[in-house]
Write an enzyme that holds these catalytic residues in place. Sequence first.
Site, PDB file in Angstrom:
ATOM      1  N   HIS A 202      48.268  34.720  27.647  1.00 55.82           N
ATOM      2  CA  HIS A 202      48.644  34.351  29.015  1.00 55.82           C
ATOM      3  C   HIS A 202      49.276  32.969  29.113  1.00 55.82           C
ATOM      4  O   HIS A 202      49.686  32.555  30.186  1.00 55.82           O
ATOM      5  CB  HIS A 202      47.426  34.416  29.938  1.00 55.82           C
TER       6      HIS A 202
HETATM    7  C1  UD1 Z   1      44.750  29.435  34.491  1.00 58.63           C
HETATM    8  C2  UD1 Z   1      44.593  28.083  33.802  1.00 58.63           C
HETATM    9  C3  UD1 Z   1      44.508  28.278  32.298  1.00 58.63           C
HETATM   10  C4  UD1 Z   1      43.416  29.265  31.940  1.00 58.63           C
HETATM   11  C5  UD1 Z   1      43.674  30.562  32.689  1.00 58.63           C
HETATM   12  C6  UD1 Z   1      42.618  31.594  32.402  1.00 58.63           C
HETATM   13  C7  UD1 Z   1      45.730  26.163  34.851  1.00 58.63           C
HETATM   14  C8  UD1 Z   1      46.858  25.229  34.725  1.00 58.63           C
HETATM   15  N1  UD1 Z   1      45.756  27.238  34.042  1.00 58.63           N
HETATM   16  O1  UD1 Z   1      46.005  29.993  34.069  1.00 58.63           O
HETATM   17  O2  UD1 Z   1      44.197  27.038  31.691  1.00 58.63           O
HETATM   18  O3  UD1 Z   1      43.411  29.486  30.551  1.00 58.63           O
HETATM   19  O4  UD1 Z   1      43.678  30.267  34.094  1.00 58.63           O
HETATM   20  O5  UD1 Z   1      42.906  32.784  33.036  1.00 58.63           O
HETATM   21  O6  UD1 Z   1      44.839  25.939  35.633  1.00 58.63           O
HETATM   22  N2  UD1 Z   1      46.808  35.808  39.449  1.00 58.63           N
HETATM   23  C9  UD1 Z   1      46.347  36.984  39.983  1.00 58.63           C
HETATM   24  N3  UD1 Z   1      45.013  37.063  40.276  1.00 58.63           N
HETATM   25  C10 UD1 Z   1      44.154  36.047  40.046  1.00 58.63           C
HETATM   26  C11 UD1 Z   1      44.659  34.857  39.506  1.00 58.63           C
HETATM   27  C12 UD1 Z   1      45.971  34.746  39.198  1.00 58.63           C
HETATM   28  O7  UD1 Z   1      47.073  37.930  40.193  1.00 58.63           O
HETATM   29  O8  UD1 Z   1      42.947  36.176  40.336  1.00 58.63           O
HETATM   30  C13 UD1 Z   1      48.241  35.692  39.118  1.00 58.63           C
HETATM   31  C14 UD1 Z   1      48.981  34.918  40.153  1.00 58.63           C
HETATM   32  O9  UD1 Z   1      50.131  35.587  40.491  1.00 58.63           O
HETATM   33  C15 UD1 Z   1      49.342  33.601  39.492  1.00 58.63           C
HETATM   34  C16 UD1 Z   1      49.269  33.917  38.014  1.00 58.63           C
HETATM   35  O10 UD1 Z   1      48.375  35.017  37.879  1.00 58.63           O
HETATM   36  O11 UD1 Z   1      50.585  33.127  39.867  1.00 58.63           O
HETATM   37  C17 UD1 Z   1      48.764  32.759  37.217  1.00 58.63           C
HETATM   38  O12 UD1 Z   1      47.557  32.225  37.775  1.00 58.63           O
HETATM   39  P1  UD1 Z   1      47.224  30.643  37.688  1.00 58.63           P
HETATM   40  O13 UD1 Z   1      45.867  30.377  38.235  1.00 58.63           O
HETATM   41  O14 UD1 Z   1      48.349  29.877  38.230  1.00 58.63           O
HETATM   42  O15 UD1 Z   1      47.238  30.339  36.139  1.00 58.63           O
HETATM   43  P2  UD1 Z   1      46.710  31.162  34.886  1.00 58.63           P
HETATM   44  O16 UD1 Z   1      47.872  31.598  34.090  1.00 58.63           O
HETATM   45  O17 UD1 Z   1      45.701  32.196  35.286  1.00 58.63           O
END
Ligand code: UD1
Length: 368
Positions: A202
């Site tokens: 991811h």
């Molecule tokens: C975040 C953390 C990363 C961690 C990861 C574990 C930061 C900078 N990154 O990355 O260090 O390893 O979590 O998972 O804080 N989304 C969903 N549902 C959710 C959450 C996210 O659909 O419950 C989608 C959203 O569209 C979002 C994307 O996933 O834009 C990324 O989510 P985000 O929290 O921005 O970062 P992660 O890649 O999950």
Amino acid sequence: MPTILHVVGARPNFMKAAPVYFAFRHHPSVRQVLVHTGQHYDRKMSDVFFDELGLPEPDHNLGVGSGSHAVQTAEIMVRFEKVVLAEKPDVVIVYGDVNSTIAAALVAAKLGIRVAHVEAGLRSRDLTMPEEINRILTDRITDWFFTPSSDGDDNLRAEAVTPDRVFMVGNCMIDTLVRLLDKAKRPALAGLAERYALVTLHRPSNVDEPVMLAKIMEAMDKISADLQVVFPIHPRTRQRLAGTRWAIPDSSGRLLLCEPLGYLDFLGLQRHAQVVLTDSGGIQEETTYLRVPCLTLRENTERPVTCEIGTNQLIGRDMDRAHQEVGRVLRGETRRGEIPPLWDGKSGERIAQIIVDKLAGLDATVGN
Ligand code: UD1
């Protein structure tokens, strides 16, 4: 009665916070407040972990959801400040390196409230990772540092942090693993073979660039000719795979793509895997504890102890090498590794005891 406020937001925070939260229950002299920023909000990314880990409903859910880094961080800060002003904690405990960690630490530090950082001192020295920026900045404004391994202490010393504020306590994520390992069985996943490679990806550096992502997926296809590849897909990665030929699961089942799994199912898959390929931080640690070979698809790691004494190997982004290394694992050319010191299931208890003692010491000073 002193108030301890814990802040969690994203999936890897939950298993780190749970043991600390539970350990404080043995100290009735403190009040605990649990805040969920809502950075992760899907049932599969959040609620299932609260259920399986036995964490209570958060006292406050800030519901920030997704957004750019600036939007997410700023939104957490605005909403968290109100909670801090209302709850008046004596200590704010932040976990790991996600956007929720730095956002909450900044708010607390500027309100003059002590910050305790669990998983302090880790450094990848790669400023292209958002998490590295979060780690460095959080540690600049942390009062009490809880490190999982001695490299964390070394890094903090090199950044001129005085040793009286640094406590090597071991790994809280491993506390949760130790507690729940007996419940983690091979999951009932349709089409799961006896032997398989487990994959998670991811990191923006691997999945946000379409050429790199295609290269990785092609390598997974190739590996799946030798060994089934099971790949629970993170929402970020799923978005990037939409519209590619990997958006639709392969009908032969050699490349088994599925939704993100809960904690127990994922742990069950990890412990029975022949090999794990990942770009996650926590999974490098869990595989070391489980003595399962781990190939990390990154150029660097903030968790060098997993390579030095554990089962982890940095592969970079050379997917031919990843394929070759899977071959070596299948031929039994693996290293059993050692479990790092203090990764013993008691880190949460150590943290709670240190904080309680510190607070009592401060009280005595004020009383004098
Ligand atoms: C975040 C953390 C990363 C961690 C990861 C574990 C930061 C900078 N990154 O990355 O260090 O390893 O979590 O998972 O804080 N989304 C969903 N549902 C959710 C959450 C996210 O659909 O419950 C989608 C959203 O569209 C979002 C994307 O996933 O834009 C990324 O989510 P985000 O929290 O921005 O970062 P992660 O890649 O999950």
